[in-house]
Design a protein around this motif. Structure first.
Motif, PDB file in Angstrom:
ATOM      1  N   LEU A   1       4.562   5.691   0.929  1.00  0.00           N
ATOM      2  CA  LEU A   1       4.422   4.700   2.001  1.00  0.00           C
ATOM      3  C   LEU A   1       3.669   3.470   1.518  1.00  0.00           C
ATOM      4  O   LEU A   1       4.134   2.337   1.680  1.00  0.00           O
ATOM      5  CB  LEU A   1       3.697   5.325   3.193  1.00  0.00           C
ATOM      6  CG  LEU A   1       3.370   4.385   4.346  1.00  0.00           C
ATOM      7  CD1 LEU A   1       4.635   3.826   4.985  1.00  0.00           C
ATOM      8  CD2 LEU A   1       2.517   5.104   5.399  1.00  0.00           C
TER       9      LEU A   1
ATOM     10  N   LYS B   1       9.059   8.274   8.036  1.00  0.00           N
ATOM     11  CA  LYS B   1       9.852   8.893   6.974  1.00  0.00           C
ATOM     12  C   LYS B   1      11.366   8.689   7.127  1.00  0.00           C
ATOM     13  O   LYS B   1      12.106   8.782   6.132  1.00  0.00           O
ATOM     14  CB  LYS B   1       9.547  10.389   6.913  1.00  0.00           C
ATOM     15  CG  LYS B   1       8.137  10.727   6.439  1.00  0.00           C
ATOM     16  CD  LYS B   1       7.986  10.534   4.947  1.00  0.00           C
ATOM     17  CE  LYS B   1       6.692  11.152   4.439  1.00  0.00           C
ATOM     18  NZ  LYS B   1       6.565  11.073   2.975  1.00  0.00           N
TER      19      LYS B   1
ATOM     20  N   GLN C   1      10.502   2.865   2.894  1.00  0.00           N
ATOM     21  CA  GLN C   1       9.192   2.744   3.562  1.00  0.00           C
ATOM     22  C   GLN C   1       8.682   1.301   3.503  1.00  0.00           C
ATOM     23  O   GLN C   1       7.966   0.851   4.408  1.00  0.00           O
ATOM     24  CB  GLN C   1       8.158   3.672   2.918  1.00  0.00           C
ATOM     25  CG  GLN C   1       8.601   5.029   2.433  1.00  0.00           C
ATOM     26  CD  GLN C   1       9.306   5.920   3.421  1.00  0.00           C
ATOM     27  OE1 GLN C   1       9.876   5.449   4.403  1.00  0.00           O
ATOM     28  NE2 GLN C   1       9.303   7.217   3.167  1.00  0.00           N
TER      29      GLN C   1
END
Length: 403
Positions: A181, A51, A155
């Motif tokens: 993601l 993250k 990401q």
């Protein structure tokens, strides 16, 4: 929609904050599956999860006025830590709303990275409602955990690293919660290598993605329940959904027991600590949730390692139970000298190692001439457990398996 150029720009922005994490070839899982398995160890990232990439990239795009006002977000834990560290390094004040039952380790880490933490709500969605209230009340910029192109782009730098470190990539396996993601990774991988497959994995107790694709619109679950708290969201994001629909080849689900087995495997065989969300890609591979060919190059993305120690102890026990390494039973003996010794003789004959034993004469569930016994045992696998239980029952013992 997110573009490869966005991810390439993000690569430059996150360079000084995030690490280029290792891609480790695993002889163990390659031998177990017949594939060529390379583990993307994002659990070794700063803050313990991926993250930090998206948070850094998003904060880098703030205007001077937005930086002055500060940011607010909601998170089950990893986005919280990423935002806290990225904001601290950028000199931006951050408030993070986390669910009331967020792992203690993640709450402490978020505070240690310099953010103000507010605990509210039973899950991510309720925490997000409070975060939006703070956004309006204090005129802060809301940093979404996944439904934001700049976050997705950050990401996506994982995908660029995988392609550079593993140009022979056939399949990448990625956890899915809200979809940030996998949206970033899928965009990077598919734009650079359209022939590569992208497999998404959700926990069975939080599986909104597959039904969303089947229905052609986002499905929102009434609630979620899984040990993989990092992907425990009720739906895909509005912005992530079209990217998942465009680039992800297949979405599969795994159960909590399967996640526990994968977590224990990584601890024991790879000496690698992951949280539930980080273990789901390997669980999908080990339990054949998608098809692959012998020799196929597969990269499971181990997205994070921030698992609470109390949760980890429970997951380890569950993993040992599922693989026949731990057994807890209850039976009843005659309350007379030698009866326990006779039972222990069977345990010894079958090489069942005793962890603990509890002998209770006062239980109301048995006759006054009997006694109840609970035993925790170390076993050698499911076949060993089955042979041992069969032997006990052949000797006339009534056995309840408790774990």
């Amino acid at each position: 929609m997110l573009q490869l150029s966005d991810i390439l720009e993000a690569k430059e922005r996150v360079r000084d904050t995030s690490r280029w994490t290792p891609l480790q070839y695993s002889h163990t899982y390659s031998s177990m599956t017949g594939a060529e398995v390379h583990l993307k160890l994002e659990n070794s990232q700063r803050t313990g999860a991926f993250k930090i990439r998206g948070a850094t990239n998003r904060i880098a795009t703030l205007s001077a006025a937005e930086r002055e006002a500060g940011v607010v977000t909601a998170s089950a834990g990893n986005h919280a830590q990423g935002v806290a560290l990225a904001a601290s390094r950028a000199g931006v004040e951050a408030t993070i709303v986390m669910p009331e039952h967020a792992p203690i380790s993640k709450v402490k880490a978020t505070r240690n990275y310099g953010a103000e933490v507010v605990l509210e709500g039973t899950d991510y969605n309720e925490a997000a409602e409070r975060a939006h209230e703070i956004e309006r009340e204090e005129d802060r910029t809301y940093l979404h955990a996944f439904d934001d192109e700049d976050v997705m782009a950050g990401q996506g730098t994982i995908g660029l690293e995988i392609l550079e470190d593993c140009p022979e990539l056939d399949t990448v396996v990625v956890p899915i919660g809200g979809g940030g993601l996998i949206s970033g990774i899928a965009t990077a991988v598919k734009e650079r290598n359209p022939d590569a497959r992208v497999i998404g994995v959700q926990a069975e107790g939080a599986s909104s993605a597959a039904p969303s694709l089947e229905k052609g619109e986002r499905v929102t679950l009434e609630g979620v329940e899984t040990i993989a708290d990092g992907i425990a969201t009720r739906s895909l994001g509005e912005r992530t959904f079209p990217i998942v629909r465009e680039y992800v080849d297949e979405i599969v689900t795994v159960t909590d027991p399967e996640i526990a087995v994968a977590t224990v495997n990584l601890l024991e065989r790879s000496k690698t600590v992951v949280e539930g969300a980080g273990a789901v890609p390997l669980a999908a591979l080990l339990f054949d949730r998608f098809e692959y060919e012998d020799g196929e190059t597969i990269v499971p993305v181990l997205s994070g390692g921030n698992i609470d120690l109390n949760t980890l102890s429970n997951v380890i026990v569950r993993g040992l139970v599922e693989t026949g390494r731990y057994l807890k039973i209850r039976t009843v003996l005659k309350d007379r000298p030698g009866s326990l010794e006779e039972l222990l003789a069977i345990l010894t004959a079958h090489q069942a190692n005793i962890y603990a034993i509890h002998h209770d004469r006062t239980s109301r569930d048995v006759e006054m001439s009997d006694t109840e016994v609970e035993i925790e045992l170390e076993m050698r696998g499911t076949d060993h457990v089955e042979r041992f239980l069969a032997a006990l029952r052949e000797e006339g013992y009534e056995v309840d398996v408790l774990a």
